[in-house]
Design an enzyme around this catalytic site. Structure first.
Site, mmCIF file in Angstrom:
data_model
loop_
_atom_site.group_PDB
_atom_site.id
_atom_site.type_symbol
_atom_site.label_atom_id
_atom_site.label_comp_id
_atom_site.label_asym_id
_atom_site.label_seq_id
_atom_site.Cartn_x
_atom_site.Cartn_y
_atom_site.Cartn_z
ATOM 1 N N CYS A 33 48.197 33.687 35.092
ATOM 2 C CA CYS A 33 47.231 32.794 35.609
ATOM 3 C C CYS A 33 46.238 33.324 36.663
ATOM 4 C CB CYS A 33 47.736 31.359 36.082
ATOM 5 S SG CYS A 33 48.909 30.597 34.906
ATOM 6 N N ARG A 62 51.332 36.755 28.791
ATOM 7 C CA ARG A 62 50.212 36.211 27.895
ATOM 8 C C ARG A 62 49.228 35.537 28.625
ATOM 9 N NH1 ARG A 62 54.485 33.136 25.652
ATOM 10 N NH2 ARG A 62 54.077 31.025 25.724
ATOM 11 N N ASP A 441 14.233 53.572 56.877
ATOM 12 C CA ASP A 441 13.305 52.949 56.282
ATOM 13 C C ASP A 441 12.457 51.832 57.027
ATOM 14 O OD1 ASP A 441 13.039 51.392 53.254
ATOM 15 O OD2 ASP A 441 12.945 49.704 55.049
#
Length: 499
Positions: A33, A62, A441
């Protein structure tokens, strides 16, 4: 390694912030889960934790039918790590095993298949094939439950080699049949003439989705991208053909309408969009770290959950970065649009229907072979574009999600005409580095001055300096509203490249 006690504490409180970070596997029910699953209330001695769904599947667990752990956002760890496991996980998600097998993955990383399998199994509990299989199962379930595609198309779109393999995997992973999974879906629309699906791409909250799309829209190149203030559209160049993505932001997801020339590219397209949009980020961790700086905190509070956009195509990002050297963003968009119009392959009419998109971005082969006329830029920059394209073409430069970032930067700097700003921009935006600050920059420097700092102060924002840079870029916007979040970038210029 996962800390059992900490993982259990997160699962016991059903903390959704940890969904995608790890898997909770319950030994008594043999089900795995999400940490937030409302059905998870086991004793600590009855649970184990795994980094990947593949590891849980390898141990016979599963997927939970209630919380759908496969549909949670991806782990941010794989975008942060630059070691062989992190690089391998990014390449597997991009579909390299479906295209080239485990041998292709190992060759891309510079390891033998045996060594790579051992390293990944030791650390993750599953090898490359098992992890790729888990990705295929997730993609298949997504398509079964959200589209009207038939099962044969879904099987091959998800990367399975046969319908039988698809059926067997769905039954093993989800403990039900494809038919039963489809029975739980809501109403869906029929696919378009070349295939169109609408997918929900989940992400973690907070999510500044409108600002993210506005940032991309400010950079949109005519013909290959568009932005209307609500929907951002982009042409994708994929392994088996072109695609068109139309993206709209929600509170905790992106709604993506995809049209593809070939369904086999679907999983790759989804993963590349997730990287473009930085959907696997951990915004709580990023915002908490940056808000700890009292100077930066107001910017974070203005747009909590701001993402640091990466790229769906690092090579395209590199070409665009070179074209944009020493010109405004608006000028770069215009020049790049002319190059696209002259050299890019025209889109199939069915893919482009109802949009202003017309062409794909030019390939490196087209750029290398093109005459001078389409390059409406100085000769030196035109030659740099060609050198960059040629370096990619002959293998001297590798720009993909599995490349080592330091190696890519070194290879870029070895090319005449590419300096530190361009190399760092490509590593940050093209390859998704979370901790790079562009110290030269101009926009970033101006934004720092506005808040009373200089570039020497940026070290305190590690390891999230790329996110800090996005906050600073947006801070120079002159108007309020998400559509203007990237306005400061319209004045961006870059320093001269290396001679």
């Amino acid at each position: 390694m996962l800390d059992h006690d900490r993982c259990y504490a997160a699962a016991a409180t059903r903390d959704a912030r940890f969904d995608g970070h790890f898997i909770v596997a319950v030994r008594t029910t043999r089900i795995y889960c999400r940490p937030s699953c409302p059905a998870v209330t086991p004793k600590q001695s009855n649970v184990e934790f795994h980094l990947t769904a593949a590891a849980a599947q390898q141990r016979g667990f599963r997927a939970c039918k209630r919380c759908r752990p496969d549909a949670s956002p991806g782990s941010p760890e794989w975008n942060l790590r630059h070691d062989v496991v992190g690089r391998a996980m990014r390449l597997i998600a991009d579909g390299i095993i479906e295209r080239s097998g485990v041998s292709g993955l190992a060759a891309s990383l510079g390891y033998s298949e045996r060594h790579l399998n051992r390293v990944m199994t030791d650390e993750l509990g599953a090898g490359p094939l098992a992890i790729a299989r888990a990705h295929r199962a997730h993609t298949a379930r997504l398509l079964i439950e959200t589209t009207a595609m038939n099962f044969t198309d879904i099987a091959f779109a998800a990367g399975f080699g046969s319908v039988r393999q698809f059926n067997d995997t769905i039954r093993e992973v989800f403990a039900t049949s494809p038919t039963n999974l489809r029975g739980r879906r809501g109403r869906v629309g029929a696919p378009g003439p070349v295939g169109e699906v609408c997918l929900r791409l989940p992400t973690r909250r907070p999510f500044a989705g409108d600002q993210l799309l506005a940032f991309l829209g400010a950079h949109a190149v005519p013909g290959v991208e568009s932005w209307d203030g609500a929907v951002f559209r982009q042409v994708l160049t994929l392994p088996h053909g072109h695609g068109v993505a139309s993206l709209h932001a929600g509170d905790d997801h992106i709604e993506a309408h995809l049209r593809l020339a070939d369904w086999v590219d679907l999983a790759t397209a989804v993963q590349r969009l997730r990287r473009l949009l930085d959907l696997d980020a951990d915004p709580v961790a990023v915002d908490a770290a940056l808000s700890g700086d009292p100077v930066l905190a107001p910017l974070v509070a203005r747009a909590p959950g701001r993402r640091a956009s990466a790229s769906a195509d690092p090579i395209q990002t590199a070409i665009r970065a070179v074209i944009g050297q020493q010109v405004s963003l608006a000028g770069a968009r215009t020049v790049t649009g002319r190059l696209v119009a002259a050299l890019g392959d025209p889109l199939d009419a069915a893919l482009a229907a109802g949009t202003s998109l017309t062409r794909a971005f030019p390939t490196v082969e087209q750029l290398v072979a093109a005459p001078d006329e389409p390059f409406a830029m100085p000769t030196a920059r035109r030659d740099t574009v060609r050198r960059l394209a040629a370096a990619v073409l002959d293998g001297a430069l590798t720009l993909d999600v599995g490349v080592d970032h330091d190696r890519a930067r070194t290879q870029l700097l070895a090319l005449k005409g590419i300096g530190p700003w361009t190399a760092d921009y490509v590593v940050m935006r093209g390859l998704g580095h979370p901790d790079l600050f562009l110290h030269t920059d101009l926009v970033a420097v101006n934004a720092l001055k506005n808040i009373g700092l200089d570039v020497a102060a940026t070290h305190r924002w590690a390891p999230w300096r790329s996110y800090a840079l996005h906050h600073l870029w947006a801070s120079l916007g002159t108007l309020d509203g998400a559509a203007n979040a990237a306005a400061g970038l319209l004045r961006s210029t870059t320093p001269a490249p290396n001679p």
